[in-house]
Design a protein around this motif. Structure first.
Motif, short mmCIF file in Angstrom:
data_model
loop_
_atom_site.label_atom_id
_atom_site.label_comp_id
_atom_site.label_asym_id
_atom_site.label_seq_id
_atom_site.Cartn_x
_atom_site.Cartn_y
_atom_site.Cartn_z
N GLY A 35 2.95 8.76 -8.10
CA GLY A 35 3.31 7.35 -8.21
C GLY A 35 4.78 7.03 -8.10
N ALA A 59 -1.39 9.05 -11.78
CA ALA A 59 -0.75 7.77 -11.50
C ALA A 59 -1.38 6.65 -12.31
CB ALA A 59 -0.85 7.47 -10.00
N PHE A 65 -4.84 2.64 -8.21
CA PHE A 65 -4.78 3.86 -7.42
C PHE A 65 -6.19 4.32 -7.10
CE2 PHE A 65 -1.02 3.46 -9.98
CZ PHE A 65 -0.01 3.70 -9.07
N SER A 78 5.18 5.23 2.56
CA SER A 78 4.72 6.59 2.31
C SER A 78 5.94 7.49 2.09
CB SER A 78 3.90 7.10 3.50
OG SER A 78 3.44 8.42 3.27
N GLY A 117 -2.09 2.38 -4.52
CA GLY A 117 -1.79 3.71 -4.03
C GLY A 117 -3.06 4.44 -3.66
N ARG A 133 0.86 -1.18 0.00
CA ARG A 133 0.00 0.00 0.00
C ARG A 133 0.90 1.23 0.00
NH1 ARG A 133 -2.32 -3.85 -0.86
NH2 ARG A 133 -4.05 -4.82 0.28
N ASP A 134 0.65 2.16 -0.92
CA ASP A 134 1.43 3.39 -1.05
C ASP A 134 0.54 4.54 -0.58
OD1 ASP A 134 2.97 5.55 -1.76
OD2 ASP A 134 2.91 5.16 -3.91
N ALA A 187 5.20 3.94 -5.78
CA ALA A 187 4.58 2.78 -6.43
C ALA A 187 5.43 2.28 -7.59
CB ALA A 187 3.17 3.13 -6.90
N CYS A 217 0.11 8.57 -2.42
CA CYS A 217 0.91 8.11 -3.57
C CYS A 217 1.30 9.22 -4.53
CB CYS A 217 0.17 7.01 -4.31
SG CYS A 217 -1.41 7.54 -5.05
N ASP A 231 -4.51 8.44 -2.49
CA ASP A 231 -4.21 9.87 -2.38
C ASP A 231 -5.53 10.64 -2.34
OD1 ASP A 231 -1.47 11.62 -2.93
OD2 ASP A 231 -3.32 12.72 -3.42
#
Length: 262
Positions: A43, A71, A82, A102, A60, A36-37, A46, A40, A62
């Motif tokens: 990207g 992304a 994403f 992160s 991701g 898990r980003d 990622a 993000c 955001d």
């Protein structure tokens, strides 16, 4: 402040990608994980996960729809997706991810401790939580440090806007304490330094006109006369190589740990 991926990339995105590649490599994750980003952006992290960690999947998240679209346009595929979401209430179930990472986000959140707790929540026992932030306080992010030094010399108001003042979390010890306080075991902190080479002064100054981030937002607030004064002070201050390029460095502080079993 953070809305347009096309403006973010030339400002700090291009340098974040260099840090992200080394950051993911140092985590030495086994292939096949679910990542898990968090925050993000465009990207960068990622992409590094896809390139270096051979994940089964990376998702991701955001809050900015424009970043998520950016992304998706550049990275989405069978192993990457994403979504729009809040780092303080992640849209993921408990204990499913192998790693939650992160980059350059926690200092902008109203409650970094809650975000860290959310990252811990979504990883499985034994999973990794890892973060990085630019070194604002000790001047390791030289492109931004040089900017604020010039701005503060010309404008007393700039002191309160300087990231070194606004973001005390962006340091080795505060990051370690944040992750330790979130309940992670074996927390380690480190640093990554990357070269930041600008072709010429315009390559350095241009991204500050894009409105993405604290320094560009400050530039946008200035009357044209004051903006020109700041530009010329920076032009006179920055070191130049014989070919006209500007060669600086950027340091990021890193921290990571593992969710304890059980």
């Amino acid at each position: 402040m953070w809305a347009a991926g096309e403006a973010y990339e030339p400002y700090v995105g291009r340098w974040s990608r260099l840090v992200a590649a080394e950051f993911v490599r140092r985590l030495a994750a086994a292939p096949g994980g679910s990542w898990r980003d968090i925050g993000c952006g465009t990207g960068a992290v990622a992409r590094a996960v896809l390139d270096a960690a051979a994940p089964r999947r990376v998702i991701g998240v955001d809050p900015a729809e424009s970043y998520v679209r950016h992304a998706r346009r550049h990275l989405a595929g069978p192993r990457a997706d994403f979504v729009v979401g809040d780092a303080l209430a992640l849209p993921f179930p408990d204990g499913r991810a192998t790693a939650a990472v992160s980059g350059l986000v926690l200092n902008f959140l109203p409650d970094p401790a809650r975000a860290a707790a959310e990252m811990v929540r979504v990883v499985a026992p034994g999973g990794t939580v890892a973060v990085y932030l630019w070194d604002y306080g000790e001047g390791g992010m030289r492109a931004i440090r040089t900017f604020w030094d010039a701005a503060r010399a010309l404008d007393r108001r700039a002191e309160a806007l300087d990231e070194a003042v606004r973001f005390p979390l962006a340091g080795r010890t505060p990051l370690r304490e944040l992750l330790t306080g979130a309940g992670l075991a074996g927390v380690e902190a480190g640093e990554i330094t990357v070269p930041t080479r600008f072709r010429d002064f315009d390559d350095y100054w241009g991204p500050f006109l894009g409105g993405q981030g604290p320094a560009p937002a400050y530039v946008a607030s200035l009357p044209e006369e004051h903006r020109a004064e700041l530009r010329e002070r920076l032009r006179a201050t920055l070191p130049r190589a014989s070919d006209g390029s500007i060669r600086l460095t950027a340091r990021a502080w890193t921290a990571w740990g593992a969710r304890p079993p059980g």
